[in-house]
Design a protein around this motif. Structure first.
Motif, PDB file in Angstrom:
ATOM      1  N   GLY A  81       0.857  -1.184   0.000  1.00 54.25           N
ATOM      2  CA  GLY A  81       0.000   0.000   0.000  1.00 54.25           C
ATOM      3  C   GLY A  81       0.888   1.226   0.000  1.00 54.25           C
ATOM      4  O   GLY A  81       2.116   1.110   0.044  1.00 54.25           O
ATOM      5  N   HIS A  82       0.265   2.401  -0.062  1.00 56.74           N
ATOM      6  CA  HIS A  82       1.057   3.628   0.010  1.00 56.74           C
ATOM      7  C   HIS A  82       0.461   4.576   1.042  1.00 56.74           C
ATOM      8  O   HIS A  82      -0.758   4.627   1.228  1.00 56.74           O
ATOM      9  CB  HIS A  82       1.189   4.302  -1.358  1.00 56.74           C
ATOM     10  N   MET A  83       1.341   5.316   1.710  1.00 57.67           N
ATOM     11  CA  MET A  83       0.892   6.260   2.734  1.00 57.67           C
ATOM     12  C   MET A  83       0.782   7.671   2.173  1.00 57.67           C
ATOM     13  O   MET A  83       0.242   8.555   2.832  1.00 57.67           O
ATOM     14  CB  MET A  83       1.845   6.236   3.937  1.00 57.67           C
ATOM     15  N   ALA A 110     -10.152   6.968   0.228  1.00 52.06           N
ATOM     16  CA  ALA A 110     -10.207   5.785  -0.630  1.00 52.06           C
ATOM     17  C   ALA A 110      -8.815   5.417  -1.146  1.00 52.06           C
ATOM     18  O   ALA A 110      -8.489   4.240  -1.280  1.00 52.06           O
ATOM     19  CB  ALA A 110     -11.161   6.035  -1.797  1.00 52.06           C
ATOM     20  N   ASP A 111      -8.003   6.413  -1.420  1.00 49.73           N
ATOM     21  CA  ASP A 111      -6.684   6.217  -2.057  1.00 49.73           C
ATOM     22  C   ASP A 111      -5.600   6.792  -1.182  1.00 49.73           C
ATOM     23  O   ASP A 111      -5.170   7.899  -1.384  1.00 49.73           O
ATOM     24  CB  ASP A 111      -6.716   6.878  -3.443  1.00 49.73           C
ATOM     25  N   MET A 112      -5.074   5.970  -0.213  1.00 53.10           N
ATOM     26  CA  MET A 112      -5.669   4.703   0.156  1.00 53.10           C
ATOM     27  C   MET A 112      -5.638   4.445   1.648  1.00 53.10           C
ATOM     28  O   MET A 112      -5.330   3.355   2.098  1.00 53.10           O
ATOM     29  CB  MET A 112      -4.959   3.545  -0.582  1.00 53.10           C
ATOM     30  N   LYS A 113      -5.929   5.463   2.431  1.00 57.92           N
ATOM     31  CA  LYS A 113      -5.852   5.252   3.878  1.00 57.92           C
ATOM     32  C   LYS A 113      -6.902   4.247   4.348  1.00 57.92           C
ATOM     33  O   LYS A 113      -6.636   3.430   5.237  1.00 57.92           O
ATOM     34  CB  LYS A 113      -5.917   6.594   4.599  1.00 57.92           C
ATOM     35  N   ASP A 144       5.880   7.118  -1.743  1.00 57.62           N
ATOM     36  CA  ASP A 144       6.065   7.849  -3.006  1.00 57.62           C
ATOM     37  C   ASP A 144       5.325   7.219  -4.175  1.00 57.62           C
ATOM     38  O   ASP A 144       5.714   7.401  -5.326  1.00 57.62           O
ATOM     39  CB  ASP A 144       7.560   7.934  -3.337  1.00 57.62           C
ATOM     40  N   GLU A 145       4.248   6.489  -3.877  1.00 58.56           N
ATOM     41  CA  GLU A 145       3.516   5.795  -4.957  1.00 58.56           C
ATOM     42  C   GLU A 145       2.922   6.776  -5.951  1.00 58.56           C
ATOM     43  O   GLU A 145       2.931   6.545  -7.159  1.00 58.56           O
ATOM     44  CB  GLU A 145       2.413   4.917  -4.353  1.00 58.56           C
ATOM     45  N   GLU A 146       2.408   7.891  -5.432  1.00 58.87           N
ATOM     46  CA  GLU A 146       1.688   8.828  -6.308  1.00 58.87           C
ATOM     47  C   GLU A 146       2.605   9.545  -7.291  1.00 58.87           C
ATOM     48  O   GLU A 146       2.130  10.152  -8.240  1.00 58.87           O
ATOM     49  CB  GLU A 146       0.897   9.843  -5.465  1.00 58.87           C
ATOM     50  N   THR A 147       3.910   9.520  -7.048  1.00 59.17           N
ATOM     51  CA  THR A 147       4.827  10.118  -8.016  1.00 59.17           C
ATOM     52  C   THR A 147       5.656   9.056  -8.736  1.00 59.17           C
ATOM     53  O   THR A 147       6.670   9.358  -9.350  1.00 59.17           O
ATOM     54  CB  THR A 147       5.769  11.145  -7.342  1.00 59.17           C
ATOM     55  N   TYR A 169      -3.591  -2.526  -2.052  1.00 57.00           N
ATOM     56  CA  TYR A 169      -4.858  -2.023  -1.507  1.00 57.00           C
ATOM     57  C   TYR A 169      -5.345  -0.707  -2.104  1.00 57.00           C
ATOM     58  O   TYR A 169      -5.918   0.139  -1.409  1.00 57.00           O
ATOM     59  CB  TYR A 169      -4.766  -1.998   0.027  1.00 57.00           C
ATOM     60  N   GLU A 170      -5.146  -0.566  -3.423  1.00 54.61           N
ATOM     61  CA  GLU A 170      -5.779   0.542  -4.145  1.00 54.61           C
ATOM     62  C   GLU A 170      -7.291   0.329  -4.094  1.00 54.61           C
ATOM     63  O   GLU A 170      -7.765  -0.801  -3.952  1.00 54.61           O
ATOM     64  CB  GLU A 170      -5.314   0.553  -5.610  1.00 54.61           C
ATOM     65  N   PRO A 171      -8.072   1.417  -4.221  1.00 53.72           N
ATOM     66  CA  PRO A 171      -9.524   1.254  -4.156  1.00 53.72           C
ATOM     67  C   PRO A 171     -10.093   0.534  -5.379  1.00 53.72           C
ATOM     68  O   PRO A 171      -9.595   0.685  -6.494  1.00 53.72           O
ATOM     69  CB  PRO A 171     -10.033   2.696  -4.111  1.00 53.72           C
TER      70      PRO A 171
HETATM   71 ZN   LIG Z   1      -3.410   4.877  -4.705  1.00 56.25          ZN
END
Ligand SMILES: [Zn+2]
Length: 383
Positions: A81-83, A110-113, A144-147, A169-171
């Motif tokens: 997952g990503h924080m 949702a993305d993704m806490k 750093d998933e979003e970048t 665990y992406e939505p």
């Molecule tokens: Zn995500």
């Protein structure tokens, strides 16, 4: 799960907010310490960015959470997952609120806490089962998933090694549909060094970097085909009208749909750089990579999707999937040869916008789906 989600969503953890990510990492480390095993916050890998003046600079990243549980157990899986979120610290969307339809509108809900809360609850349930003894796993939550996961890619690849399956665990879509096959992506910066000269007195002595960058953009755009989208996105460079520009930087995004398309994109990059260098008598430096390889649905992935579908059927949760144009860490895991279902998180939508929402009933539903899926992997593997 809802309490955790709301508490985590209240902390800004935009990918560039190092202080917020540090707080988030501590909160997650605290929560995930409920699980056995060895937990660590891992320093990010160094990543360079190409600036508008053509120089490179290191980008700061937050630490990544890594947990290893029973590494000697017979069945080994990976959960990721990503924080981080896409919302910078100065973005207007910082707090959560309940919508009239009962959904939670909060940054990263949702993305993704919410997905991280689902993952933790599923693992807590698994740990309460005697089957847990047969199962080992690694949890990786990057910052750093979003970048593009540039500072965590080696960590993901290392954690994927030897795993029978992976869950990310992406939505899922609001109706529960999972993401099946995904295309890939690659971002490049091509730095062109020419030679400046007076535009009127001695233009023949100049080497126009801007024109060369435009030529590069045209040549790369011509590489577009059904399996490969090419988007020359931006050219930085140039200056006053009376100076031949000596520097330009072209930014380009590729969307390859399979490994062959990556090879063809790479060949197009190599040949455009070589030809433009000689035609315009400039130097071209290529920075970048195909950081998200395509994720086709191979036989192993099909088996894992079937297993999730059967777990869903037994719980009364319909499970289906379809291909998507988005990318995530599931791409990188699949590239390691490990079957992955990467939308095991909550049901929700409008992610990456201030209208992002989480459907709260999906928390328990999806945690159940994950727990049963994981227990079956512990029991029978992916046969
Ligand atoms: Zn995500």
């Amino acid at each position: 799960m809802l309490e955790r989600t709301e508490a985590w969503a209240a902390v800004n953890s935009g990918t560039r907010n190092i202080a917020g990510l540090a707080t988030m990492a501590d909160m997650l480390a605290d929560a995930f310490s409920a699980l056995p095993g060895h937990l660590a916050l891992v320093e990010p890998d160094l990543v360079d960015a190409v600036l508008t003046d053509g120089s490179t600079q290191q980008i700061e990243h937050g630490r990544h959470l890594h947990l290893a549980v029973r590494p000697d157990a017979p069945a080994q899986i990976l959960l990721t997952g990503h924080m981080d979120t896409v919302f910078p610290v100065d973005h207007p969307f910082q707090t959560g609120r309940w919508l009239a339809n009962g959904n939670l509108n909060a940054p990263g809900a949702a993305d993704m806490k919410g997905g991280l809360a689902v993952m933790l609850a599923a693992l807590e349930a698994v740990e309460a089962s005697p089957l847990a003894a047969q199962l080992g796993y690694e949890v990786l939550i990057n910052s750093d998933e979003e970048t593009g996961s540039l500072s965590s890619a080696p960590l993901i690849a290392g954690a994927a090694k030897g795993k029978v399956a992976a869950l990310t665990y992406e939505p899922a879509l609001p109706d529960g549909t999972l993401a099946g096959a995904r295309g890939g992506t690659g971002n490049f910066s091509l730095v062109v060094h020419g030679k400046s000269a007076h535009a009127g007195r001695n233009p023949e002595e100049g080497r126009n970097a801007l024109v060369a960058a435009a030529d590069l953009a045209l040549r790369l755009a011509a590489a577009r085909e059904p399996m490969l989208a090419v988007n020359p996105a931006r050219i930085d460079g140039g200056g006053p009208n009376n100076v031949v520009p000596d520097l330009a930087i072209l930014r380009v995004n590729f969307r390859p749909r399979d490994a062959g398309a990556i090879a063809r994109a790479q060949a197009a990059l190599d040949s455009a750089a070589t030809q433009v260098s000689s035609t315009h008598d400039v130097h071209v430096h290529v920075h970048g990579s195909f950081n998200r390889p395509p994720k086709p649905l191979d036989a192993g992935a099909e088996r894992l999707f079937q297993l999730v579908k059967e777990a869903g059927a037994d719980l009364g949760i319909p499970v289906s999937w379809k291909a998507t144009g988005g990318v995530c860490d599931g791409n990188n895991i699949a590239a390691c040869g490990v079957p992955v279902v990467d939308t095991m998180g909550v049901r929700g939508g409008l992610i990456h916008s201030a209208d992002e929402f989480l459907i709260p009933e999906s928390l328990a539903e999806r945690a159940g789906l994950s727990a049963v899926t994981i227990l079956r992997l512990a029991e029978k593997g992916l046969a």
